[in-house]
Design a protein around this motif. Structure first.
Motif, PDB file in Angstrom:
ATOM      1  N   ASN A 185      26.776 -45.505  14.432  1.00 11.91           N
ATOM      2  CA  ASN A 185      26.973 -45.894  13.121  1.00 11.91           C
ATOM      3  C   ASN A 185      28.728 -46.088  13.146  1.00 11.91           C
ATOM      4  O   ASN A 185      29.433 -45.260  13.352  1.00 11.91           O
ATOM      5  N   GLY A 186      29.083 -47.411  12.379  1.00 15.75           N
ATOM      6  CA  GLY A 186      30.356 -47.631  12.167  1.00 15.75           C
ATOM      7  C   GLY A 186      30.533 -48.195  10.790  1.00 15.75           C
ATOM      8  O   GLY A 186      29.874 -49.313  10.552  1.00 15.75           O
ATOM      9  N   SER A 187      31.271 -47.783   9.742  1.00 15.24           N
ATOM     10  CA  SER A 187      31.190 -48.202   8.527  1.00 15.24           C
ATOM     11  C   SER A 187      32.559 -47.901   7.650  1.00 15.24           C
ATOM     12  O   SER A 187      33.389 -47.195   8.093  1.00 15.24           O
ATOM     13  N   THR A 188      32.632 -48.522   6.556  1.00 17.81           N
ATOM     14  CA  THR A 188      33.922 -48.357   5.744  1.00 17.81           C
ATOM     15  C   THR A 188      33.296 -47.908   4.211  1.00 17.81           C
ATOM     16  O   THR A 188      32.461 -48.716   3.687  1.00 17.81           O
ATOM     17  N   ILE A 189      33.733 -46.870   3.775  1.00 18.80           N
ATOM     18  CA  ILE A 189      33.333 -46.442   2.720  1.00 18.80           C
ATOM     19  C   ILE A 189      34.190 -46.637   1.473  1.00 18.80           C
ATOM     20  O   ILE A 189      35.405 -46.243   1.721  1.00 18.80           O
ATOM     21  N   LYS A 190      33.972 -47.330   0.543  1.00 20.35           N
ATOM     22  CA  LYS A 190      34.813 -47.540  -0.642  1.00 20.35           C
ATOM     23  C   LYS A 190      34.163 -47.031  -2.120  1.00 20.35           C
ATOM     24  O   LYS A 190      32.986 -46.579  -2.082  1.00 20.35           O
ATOM     25  N   PRO A 191      35.007 -47.045  -2.985  1.00 18.99           N
ATOM     26  CA  PRO A 191      34.586 -46.672  -4.195  1.00 18.99           C
ATOM     27  C   PRO A 191      33.125 -47.341  -4.784  1.00 18.99           C
ATOM     28  O   PRO A 191      33.178 -48.550  -4.530  1.00 18.99           O
ATOM     29  N   GLY A 192      32.186 -46.652  -5.263  1.00 17.63           N
ATOM     30  CA  GLY A 192      30.802 -47.335  -5.610  1.00 17.63           C
ATOM     31  C   GLY A 192      29.900 -46.906  -4.581  1.00 17.63           C
ATOM     32  O   GLY A 192      28.777 -47.149  -4.676  1.00 17.63           O
ATOM     33  N   ASP A 193      30.338 -46.596  -3.105  1.00 15.89           N
ATOM     34  CA  ASP A 193      29.425 -46.297  -2.201  1.00 15.89           C
ATOM     35  C   ASP A 193      29.285 -44.729  -2.089  1.00 15.89           C
ATOM     36  O   ASP A 193      30.107 -44.001  -2.359  1.00 15.89           O
ATOM     37  N   ILE A 194      27.944 -44.669  -1.604  1.00 17.37           N
ATOM     38  CA  ILE A 194      27.747 -43.096  -1.426  1.00 17.37           C
ATOM     39  C   ILE A 194      27.186 -43.009  -0.114  1.00 17.37           C
ATOM     40  O   ILE A 194      26.399 -43.811   0.774  1.00 17.37           O
ATOM     41  N   GLN A 254      34.568 -34.728  -0.132  1.00 14.55           N
ATOM     42  CA  GLN A 254      33.663 -34.308   0.922  1.00 14.55           C
ATOM     43  C   GLN A 254      32.794 -33.387   0.535  1.00 14.55           C
ATOM     44  O   GLN A 254      33.360 -32.238   0.208  1.00 14.55           O
ATOM     45  N   ILE A 255      31.383 -33.377   0.446  1.00 16.15           N
ATOM     46  CA  ILE A 255      30.581 -32.567   0.046  1.00 16.15           C
ATOM     47  C   ILE A 255      29.810 -32.118   1.018  1.00 16.15           C
ATOM     48  O   ILE A 255      28.944 -32.850   1.649  1.00 16.15           O
ATOM     49  N   TRP A 256      29.210 -30.706   1.082  1.00 17.76           N
ATOM     50  CA  TRP A 256      28.419 -30.430   2.126  1.00 17.76           C
ATOM     51  C   TRP A 256      27.169 -29.549   1.185  1.00 17.76           C
ATOM     52  O   TRP A 256      27.375 -28.814   0.294  1.00 17.76           O
ATOM     53  N   ILE A 257      26.002 -29.899   1.594  1.00 19.01           N
ATOM     54  CA  ILE A 257      24.645 -29.361   1.036  1.00 19.01           C
ATOM     55  C   ILE A 257      23.878 -28.775   2.037  1.00 19.01           C
ATOM     56  O   ILE A 257      23.653 -29.437   3.038  1.00 19.01           O
ATOM     57  N   MET A 258      23.585 -27.404   2.050  1.00 20.87           N
ATOM     58  CA  MET A 258      22.703 -26.968   3.239  1.00 20.87           C
ATOM     59  C   MET A 258      21.491 -27.546   2.929  1.00 20.87           C
ATOM     60  O   MET A 258      20.762 -27.308   2.030  1.00 20.87           O
ATOM     61  N   PRO A 259      20.540 -27.898   3.985  1.00 21.18           N
ATOM     62  CA  PRO A 259      19.305 -28.443   4.087  1.00 21.18           C
ATOM     63  C   PRO A 259      18.374 -27.420   4.085  1.00 21.18           C
ATOM     64  O   PRO A 259      18.599 -26.091   4.211  1.00 21.18           O
ATOM     65  N   ASP A 260      17.232 -27.859   3.466  1.00 17.44           N
ATOM     66  CA  ASP A 260      15.926 -26.561   3.187  1.00 17.44           C
ATOM     67  C   ASP A 260      15.465 -26.523   4.721  1.00 17.44           C
ATOM     68  O   ASP A 260      14.269 -25.705   4.744  1.00 17.44           O
ATOM     69  N   THR A 261      15.515 -27.502   5.605  1.00 15.90           N
ATOM     70  CA  THR A 261      14.932 -27.360   7.020  1.00 15.90           C
ATOM     71  C   THR A 261      15.940 -27.767   8.084  1.00 15.90           C
ATOM     72  O   THR A 261      16.562 -28.631   7.962  1.00 15.90           O
ATOM     73  N   ASN A 262      16.103 -26.727   9.192  1.00 18.89           N
ATOM     74  CA  ASN A 262      17.019 -26.894  10.294  1.00 18.89           C
ATOM     75  C   ASN A 262      16.422 -27.731  11.233  1.00 18.89           C
ATOM     76  O   ASN A 262      15.322 -27.925  11.547  1.00 18.89           O
ATOM     77  N   ASN A 263      17.474 -28.212  12.137  1.00 19.80           N
ATOM     78  CA  ASN A 263      17.005 -28.734  13.323  1.00 19.80           C
ATOM     79  C   ASN A 263      16.317 -29.923  13.339  1.00 19.80           C
ATOM     80  O   ASN A 263      15.366 -30.177  14.232  1.00 19.80           O
ATOM     81  N   THR A 264      16.256 -30.859  12.424  1.00 26.28           N
ATOM     82  CA  THR A 264      15.783 -32.050  12.027  1.00 26.28           C
ATOM     83  C   THR A 264      16.621 -33.163  12.754  1.00 26.28           C
ATOM     84  O   THR A 264      17.675 -32.973  13.204  1.00 26.28           O
ATOM     85  N   GLU A 265      15.858 -34.253  13.145  1.00 30.21           N
ATOM     86  CA  GLU A 265      16.722 -35.564  13.748  1.00 30.21           C
ATOM     87  C   GLU A 265      17.644 -35.994  13.026  1.00 30.21           C
ATOM     88  O   GLU A 265      17.635 -36.137  11.553  1.00 30.21           O
ATOM     89  N   PRO A 266      18.980 -36.138  13.443  1.00 31.93           N
ATOM     90  CA  PRO A 266      20.220 -36.747  12.610  1.00 31.93           C
ATOM     91  C   PRO A 266      20.027 -38.048  12.029  1.00 31.93           C
ATOM     92  O   PRO A 266      19.276 -38.818  12.756  1.00 31.93           O
ATOM     93  N   SER A 267      20.492 -38.099  10.852  1.00 30.46           N
ATOM     94  CA  SER A 267      20.227 -39.794  10.089  1.00 30.46           C
ATOM     95  C   SER A 267      21.591 -40.052   9.306  1.00 30.46           C
ATOM     96  O   SER A 267      22.271 -39.024   9.150  1.00 30.46           O
ATOM     97  N   TYR A 268      21.632 -41.196   9.080  1.00 28.44           N
ATOM     98  CA  TYR A 268      22.821 -41.723   8.418  1.00 28.44           C
ATOM     99  C   TYR A 268      22.449 -42.903   7.249  1.00 28.44           C
ATOM    100  O   TYR A 268      21.599 -43.537   7.607  1.00 28.44           O
ATOM    101  N   GLN A 269      22.883 -42.432   6.208  1.00 29.61           N
ATOM    102  CA  GLN A 269      22.605 -43.519   5.071  1.00 29.61           C
ATOM    103  C   GLN A 269      23.860 -43.766   4.456  1.00 29.61           C
ATOM    104  O   GLN A 269      24.461 -43.075   4.078  1.00 29.61           O
TER     105      GLN A 269
END
Length: 233
Positions: free
Chosen positions: A81-90, A116-131
């Motif tokens: 992934n390669g992207s630019t994050i601007k105001p209004g984007d999550i 920059q915000i981190w939230i711990m997942p409820d399930t570990n070792n899942t496949e990485p993903s990007y949104q």
């Protein structure tokens, strides 16, 4: 119950190219009284000078959110992934079994100011993903908009945790009431402006830990921007 986390009590980092304030323990800033709030582990307010940024580094088993307040944040990762994050984007990156990424300020004449915000997942070792998504609804003021949820409700980004993130932009003298569940906990982060949270004043950088409440009342004194986290106990 409501407890205020004062902006000036946060832990600072000043690396020259980066100035950061840490709501919870992070890096060299360690405070056993502020290790997170439920699965909400990190809220860093970062400012990066033009042309600088975070080199490629790894993460695993963490839900990582980037929220830009001003400027642009460029992102690259090992998933291609390669992207630019601007105001209004999550941006939401689920690190899962492991991902390497970098963020930098590609602008030549303006700093990038972001959370920059981190939230711990409820399930570990899942496949990485990007949104990543631009939310036009954020232009509608004086109400909260759900931008992250466990199952991608109503076009929100999907997180691997029983958590929701709401964003609200408020006009001067704007107000709303958020219906809360007394069996859950909430964190209100003031990103910009001056607001009253349940009749207690907050300014940019302040946070509020809220539990055992059924309503969260917001009254803005200035143009304001607020992030609200709905979290399990």
């Amino acid at each position: 119950m409501q407890v205020k986390r004062y902006r000036d009590d946060r832990g600072p980092t000043d690396a020259g190219w980066l100035k950061s304030m840490h709501t919870f323990s992070f890096g060299a800033y360690q405070d056993p009284d502020h290790m997170g709030f439920g699965p909400l582990r990190v809220i860093n307010e970062d400012r990066v000078i033009p042309g600088a940024g975070f080199g490629t580094h790894p993460h695993s088993n963490m839900e990582i959110i980037s929220y830009v307040l001003k400027g642009e944040l460029a992102h690259k990762d090992s998933m291609g992934n390669g992207s630019t994050i601007k105001p209004g984007d999550i941006q939401l990156m689920s690190a899962g079994t492991g991902v390497a990424h970098s963020e930098f300020n590609g602008l030549k004449d303006q700093e990038v100011h972001f959370l920059q915000i981190w939230i711990m997942p409820d399930t570990n070792n899942t496949e990485p993903s990007y949104q990543q998504k631009s939310f036009d609804c954020l232009d509608i003021k004086n109400q909260f908009h759900n931008v992250i949820s466990p199952n991608g409700q109503n076009g929100s980004l999907e997180i691997k945790q029983d958590a929701r993130m709401f964003v609200g932009k408020f006009s001067e003298d704007g107000a709303t009431e958020f219906e809360a569940d007394s069996s859950r906990k909430y964190w209100v982060q003031i990103a910009q402006g001056i607001v009253n949270v349940n009749n207690e004043e907050g300014r940019a950088g302040d946070g509020f830990a809220i539990s055992e409440e059924t309503k969260i009342k917001i009254e803005s004194q200035t143009e304001s921007e607020i992030i609200l986290f709905d979290l399990p106990l």
